[in-house]
Motif scaffolding. Structure first.
Motif, short mmCIF file in Angstrom:
data_model
loop_
_atom_site.label_atom_id
_atom_site.label_comp_id
_atom_site.label_asym_id
_atom_site.label_seq_id
_atom_site.Cartn_x
_atom_site.Cartn_y
_atom_site.Cartn_z
N VAL A 70 33.26 3.02 -53.94
CA VAL A 70 32.74 4.38 -53.77
C VAL A 70 31.27 4.33 -53.36
O VAL A 70 30.85 5.04 -52.45
CB VAL A 70 32.92 5.20 -55.07
CG1 VAL A 70 32.16 6.50 -55.01
CG2 VAL A 70 34.39 5.46 -55.31
N CYS A 71 30.48 3.45 -53.99
CA CYS A 71 29.06 3.34 -53.65
C CYS A 71 28.88 2.84 -52.23
O CYS A 71 28.04 3.34 -51.49
CB CYS A 71 28.35 2.40 -54.62
SG CYS A 71 28.11 3.11 -56.25
N ASP A 72 29.67 1.83 -51.82
CA ASP A 72 29.57 1.30 -50.46
C ASP A 72 29.93 2.37 -49.44
O ASP A 72 29.30 2.48 -48.39
CB ASP A 72 30.49 0.09 -50.27
CG ASP A 72 29.97 -1.14 -51.00
OD1 ASP A 72 28.78 -1.13 -51.40
OD2 ASP A 72 30.74 -2.10 -51.18
N HIS A 100 29.55 5.65 -49.74
CA HIS A 100 28.46 6.61 -49.64
C HIS A 100 27.27 6.02 -48.90
O HIS A 100 26.61 6.71 -48.13
CB HIS A 100 28.04 7.10 -51.02
CG HIS A 100 29.08 7.96 -51.68
ND1 HIS A 100 29.55 9.12 -51.12
CD2 HIS A 100 29.74 7.82 -52.85
CE1 HIS A 100 30.47 9.66 -51.91
NE2 HIS A 100 30.60 8.88 -52.97
N LYS A 101 26.99 4.74 -49.12
CA LYS A 101 25.88 4.10 -48.41
C LYS A 101 26.17 4.03 -46.92
O LYS A 101 25.29 4.24 -46.10
CB LYS A 101 25.63 2.71 -48.98
CG LYS A 101 24.98 2.72 -50.34
CD LYS A 101 24.79 1.32 -50.86
CE LYS A 101 24.24 1.34 -52.28
NZ LYS A 101 24.15 -0.01 -52.83
N SER A 128 36.58 11.01 -59.85
CA SER A 128 36.80 11.00 -58.40
C SER A 128 38.28 11.07 -58.04
O SER A 128 38.64 11.08 -56.87
CB SER A 128 36.17 9.75 -57.78
OG SER A 128 36.80 8.60 -58.29
N ASP A 145 30.72 3.70 -66.45
CA ASP A 145 30.83 4.97 -65.73
C ASP A 145 30.98 6.10 -66.75
O ASP A 145 31.94 6.12 -67.52
CB ASP A 145 32.05 4.94 -64.79
CG ASP A 145 32.04 6.07 -63.79
OD1 ASP A 145 31.26 7.02 -63.96
OD2 ASP A 145 32.82 6.00 -62.83
N ARG A 176 34.02 1.45 -58.44
CA ARG A 176 32.65 1.96 -58.32
C ARG A 176 31.95 1.37 -57.11
O ARG A 176 31.25 2.07 -56.38
CB ARG A 176 31.85 1.63 -59.58
CG ARG A 176 31.89 2.70 -60.61
CD ARG A 176 30.84 2.50 -61.67
NE ARG A 176 29.78 1.61 -61.24
CZ ARG A 176 29.10 0.81 -62.05
NH1 ARG A 176 29.39 0.77 -63.31
NH2 ARG A 176 28.14 0.05 -61.60
N ASP A 177 32.11 0.06 -56.91
CA ASP A 177 31.49 -0.59 -55.75
C ASP A 177 32.03 -0.02 -54.45
O ASP A 177 31.28 0.19 -53.50
CB ASP A 177 31.71 -2.10 -55.79
CG ASP A 177 30.92 -2.77 -56.91
OD1 ASP A 177 29.99 -2.13 -57.44
OD2 ASP A 177 31.25 -3.92 -57.24
#
Length: 109
Positions: free
Chosen positions: A93-95, A97-98, A58, A31, A90-91
């Motif tokens: 946060v990405c999940d 947003h998805k 974040s 990151d 990170r996973d």
């Protein structure tokens, strides 16, 4: 990224500083939006202790510590724990947003 290395009851040698900065590259590859990290190396009786606190852009605060007989091993284990936490963060946060993007697509369609 701001970096602070300090020692309690331990003199920070150039070899220790080089080892810690080498481990920082692992975090930066995961990151590139990390704001700061503070690493404290200390000696507790016969245990060598490494503590790390990582701040992300974040607003997340990740903390890890490791106790070993060898300072370099404790540094490595502490960074392994931080890498694991950073990947998990990170996973998450990405999940999130998805999931928001899928929800928005359903509302539009």
């Amino acid at each position: 990224m701001q970096f602070q290395l300090s020692g309690q009851h331990v003199e920070i040698t150039e070899a220790m500083r080089t080892h810690v900065t080498g481990q920082l590259d692992r975090l930066n590859r995961l990151d590139d939006r990390l704001t700061s990290i503070s690493v404290v190396l200390s000696l507790d009786k016969l245990q060598q202790k490494a503590e790390g606190t990582l701040h992300t852009s974040s607003g997340a605060l990740l903390h890890a510590e490791a106790y070993e007989q060898d300072m370099y091993v404790s540094i490595d284990k502490m960074f392994d724990k931080l890498v694991t936490q950073l990947r998990k963060h990170r996973d998450k946060v990405c999940d999130k947003h998805k999931a928001e993007a899928r929800r928005d697509d359903r509302m539009v369609g």
